[in-house]
Design a protein around this motif. Sequence first.
Motif, PDB file in Angstrom:
ATOM      1  N   ALA A 123     -43.294  14.281  32.987  1.00 33.54           N
ATOM      2  CA  ALA A 123     -44.052  14.719  34.160  1.00 33.54           C
ATOM      3  C   ALA A 123     -45.510  14.261  34.085  1.00 33.54           C
ATOM      4  O   ALA A 123     -46.088  13.815  35.090  1.00 33.54           O
ATOM      5  CB  ALA A 123     -43.981  16.238  34.280  1.00 33.54           C
ATOM      6  N   ILE A 124     -46.117  14.342  32.900  1.00 33.09           N
ATOM      7  CA  ILE A 124     -47.504  13.893  32.739  1.00 33.09           C
ATOM      8  C   ILE A 124     -47.627  12.398  32.991  1.00 33.09           C
ATOM      9  O   ILE A 124     -48.512  11.933  33.720  1.00 33.09           O
ATOM     10  CB  ILE A 124     -48.023  14.256  31.339  1.00 33.09           C
ATOM     11  CG1 ILE A 124     -48.138  15.774  31.188  1.00 33.09           C
ATOM     12  CG2 ILE A 124     -49.372  13.598  31.072  1.00 33.09           C
ATOM     13  CD1 ILE A 124     -48.485  16.221  29.784  1.00 33.09           C
ATOM     14  N   VAL A 155     -47.116  11.381  24.386  1.00 30.88           N
ATOM     15  CA  VAL A 155     -47.600  11.327  25.765  1.00 30.88           C
ATOM     16  C   VAL A 155     -48.180   9.949  26.083  1.00 30.88           C
ATOM     17  O   VAL A 155     -47.866   9.346  27.122  1.00 30.88           O
ATOM     18  CB  VAL A 155     -48.651  12.429  26.006  1.00 30.88           C
ATOM     19  CG1 VAL A 155     -49.320  12.240  27.359  1.00 30.88           C
ATOM     20  CG2 VAL A 155     -48.013  13.802  25.925  1.00 30.88           C
ATOM     21  N   ILE A 156     -49.017   9.419  25.195  1.00 34.96           N
ATOM     22  CA  ILE A 156     -49.633   8.111  25.440  1.00 34.96           C
ATOM     23  C   ILE A 156     -48.571   7.014  25.463  1.00 34.96           C
ATOM     24  O   ILE A 156     -48.636   6.077  26.291  1.00 34.96           O
ATOM     25  CB  ILE A 156     -50.701   7.818  24.380  1.00 34.96           C
ATOM     26  CG1 ILE A 156     -51.846   8.830  24.499  1.00 34.96           C
ATOM     27  CG2 ILE A 156     -51.246   6.411  24.526  1.00 34.96           C
ATOM     28  CD1 ILE A 156     -52.580   8.791  25.816  1.00 34.96           C
ATOM     29  N   SER A 157     -47.570   7.089  24.603  1.00 37.28           N
ATOM     30  CA  SER A 157     -46.502   6.088  24.607  1.00 37.28           C
ATOM     31  C   SER A 157     -45.743   6.116  25.928  1.00 37.28           C
ATOM     32  O   SER A 157     -45.404   5.063  26.493  1.00 37.28           O
ATOM     33  CB  SER A 157     -45.552   6.349  23.438  1.00 37.28           C
ATOM     34  OG  SER A 157     -46.223   6.248  22.197  1.00 37.28           O
ATOM     35  N   GLY A 166     -46.734   2.331  32.889  1.00 35.75           N
ATOM     36  CA  GLY A 166     -47.648   1.364  33.488  1.00 35.75           C
ATOM     37  C   GLY A 166     -49.029   1.890  33.791  1.00 35.75           C
ATOM     38  O   GLY A 166     -49.713   1.348  34.662  1.00 35.75           O
ATOM     39  N   VAL A 167     -49.471   2.914  33.081  1.00 38.12           N
ATOM     40  CA  VAL A 167     -50.843   3.401  33.250  1.00 38.12           C
ATOM     41  C   VAL A 167     -51.820   2.315  32.785  1.00 38.12           C
ATOM     42  O   VAL A 167     -51.556   1.589  31.821  1.00 38.12           O
ATOM     43  CB  VAL A 167     -51.045   4.714  32.468  1.00 38.12           C
ATOM     44  CG1 VAL A 167     -52.490   5.187  32.551  1.00 38.12           C
ATOM     45  CG2 VAL A 167     -50.111   5.784  33.008  1.00 38.12           C
ATOM     46  N   GLY A 184     -57.251   3.257  26.770  1.00 34.00           N
ATOM     47  CA  GLY A 184     -58.334   3.078  25.810  1.00 34.00           C
ATOM     48  C   GLY A 184     -59.368   4.179  25.886  1.00 34.00           C
ATOM     49  O   GLY A 184     -59.847   4.660  24.851  1.00 34.00           O
ATOM     50  N   ALA A 185     -59.719   4.589  27.099  1.00 36.25           N
ATOM     51  CA  ALA A 185     -60.695   5.676  27.243  1.00 36.25           C
ATOM     52  C   ALA A 185     -60.162   6.980  26.659  1.00 36.25           C
ATOM     53  O   ALA A 185     -60.905   7.743  26.026  1.00 36.25           O
ATOM     54  CB  ALA A 185     -61.038   5.863  28.724  1.00 36.25           C
ATOM     55  N   SER A 186     -58.877   7.233  26.839  1.00 39.32           N
ATOM     56  CA  SER A 186     -58.285   8.444  26.265  1.00 39.32           C
ATOM     57  C   SER A 186     -58.283   8.394  24.743  1.00 39.32           C
ATOM     58  O   SER A 186     -58.565   9.393  24.070  1.00 39.32           O
ATOM     59  CB  SER A 186     -56.858   8.615  26.794  1.00 39.32           C
ATOM     60  OG  SER A 186     -56.246   9.754  26.237  1.00 39.32           O
TER      61      SER A 186
END
Length: 610
Positions: free
Chosen positions: A166-167, A219-221, A227-228, A234-236
Amino acid sequence: MDRADRHHLPLSKSSRQRSNEWIFRDVPSDITIEVPGGTFALHKFPLVSRSGRLRKLIADYRDSDKSKIELPNLPGGAETFELAAKFCYGNNFEITPANVAQLCCISDYLEMTEGYSKDSLGSRAEEYLDSVVCKNLEMCVEVLKQCEALLPLADELKIVGRCIDAIASKTCTEQIASSFSRLEYSSSGRLNLCRPVKCEGDWWIEDLSALRVDLYQRVISAMKCRGVRPESIGASLINYAEKELTKKASLWNASGQSRPDVIAGSGSHERIVVETIVSLLPVEKLVVPLSFLFGLLRSAILLDCSVASRLDLERRIGSQLDMATLDDILIPSFRHAGDTLFDVDTVHRILINFSQQDDSEEELENVSVFESDSPQSPSQGALFKVSKLVDNYLVEIAPDANLKLNKFLVIAEALPEHARTVHDGLYRAIDVYLKAHQALSDAEKRKLCKLIDFQKLSQEAGAHAAQNERLPLQSIVQVLYFEQLRLRNALGCSFPEEEPKPMFHSWRVNSGALSASMSPKDNYASLRRENRELKLELARMRMRLNDLEKDHVCMKRNMQKSGSRKFMSSFSKKLGKLSFFGHTSSRGSSSPTPSRQSQITDSKVTDRTY
């Protein structure tokens, strides 16, 4: 009982006091449930009607006098069990993002499903999770934080997976919507995409920084797979690293040196964070600042992270080394007390990565000869910048008494020969190293000075090298020889090629001045004397050239004012002033011509010095 004792009541007693508010007061309890953090005196009938697990346990104890059931592995603890017991008793309570994950887990553990009763606790919690939580990014993050204490059960029930999906879906959708909102029509009627504001729509970055590192990685993966934008990823990563690695300053003592005892005791969490962030870095260049990569590399070295993580950082830094500063590559040596002040080996590997990346890019691009060799090409420009960076780095590390000659040489030789167009920086670094390491043998000094191409020294550096007593004598002779060639070339370029060049007395070199029978000191003195004479002659030539330029200006003025007849008359007079080009002195007639004498001298100096 006073107020102080009341605040220190055991949790089991406080739990019973809370439960007295909603259990049947007129019916004595017939079962006691002990869970982590509390004990509850309850009734069998409400429990067995809603929970399959409790029904089985109570049935097993029917024939015995035992009226106490222990649930040591109950997920969620006493607070969550109290909510489940309230549900069994028919009391209402609110399901929120702070307790929905616990309710899903405890309903599965106690078997409070549709198979035992309709409208069960499990179905209500699942409905809230799917219809409310998964529609809101902040709620998903809150549920993931609650799941940290419920693993692996929360993962088996797919609570974590649903929130992560969902995120990722929510962030990707918002970025697409943000891109559409930045479409504008130009004056020609075409759609143009305006440049996005930095981190526009990335408000979720701060929310994700509250997650534990393993859940953050997942979450990042998922966001990368959806496609974020790499810039948002990088900022995260930067924000998460700044928050989680705030304690890294405590790993150094007041003098700036590393503390292995602190590293071994409290660096495990930081080590995992650094390795995780490195594994999540986007593959695209320039997504994160180069200074951030160097900061990660320093932390990886200090925390003794995996070799794969350090090599990955070195490769990424090497691919954009031309944008680095001197402070970036001055990486302290953290672990070895008797080692160099700076980590020379790491910088050497970065330089090797830069050189290999440059070679591979040239092969893949298959550019023309003019593009690959011209100074304006990107790869050549990067080489120039890195060569200056390396020379400045050598100057900084050269005074280190523990810096061995072989380490200095591998750094200086890491770049190809064509990377340096001027060798002033390299000469300065070698001079500093010779000054700090006066115990070097003559052979080591000659080996070190072979790195310098004395033809690529500027006039100021050449003048300094000619008087530098720290250089080997052979190197000083080479410097003087090339200085002579430079002066002669400058004198030779002062006259047009089609006109005969004047013969100057100071160009005459004694045929025995540079003979093999002379000592090196005599040769050195002779070359210095000739050097001074040539400089004086060059000054005279400049004065004569100034006079010629003045006459040339006068000739132009006369051409404009007078006619052709007057111009020819004036021109013949001016030619008389230029007659010194054909003039030879009596002293010059007895000696060879300058060009011939120069060839003789050059050949002898070359035979002697090489």
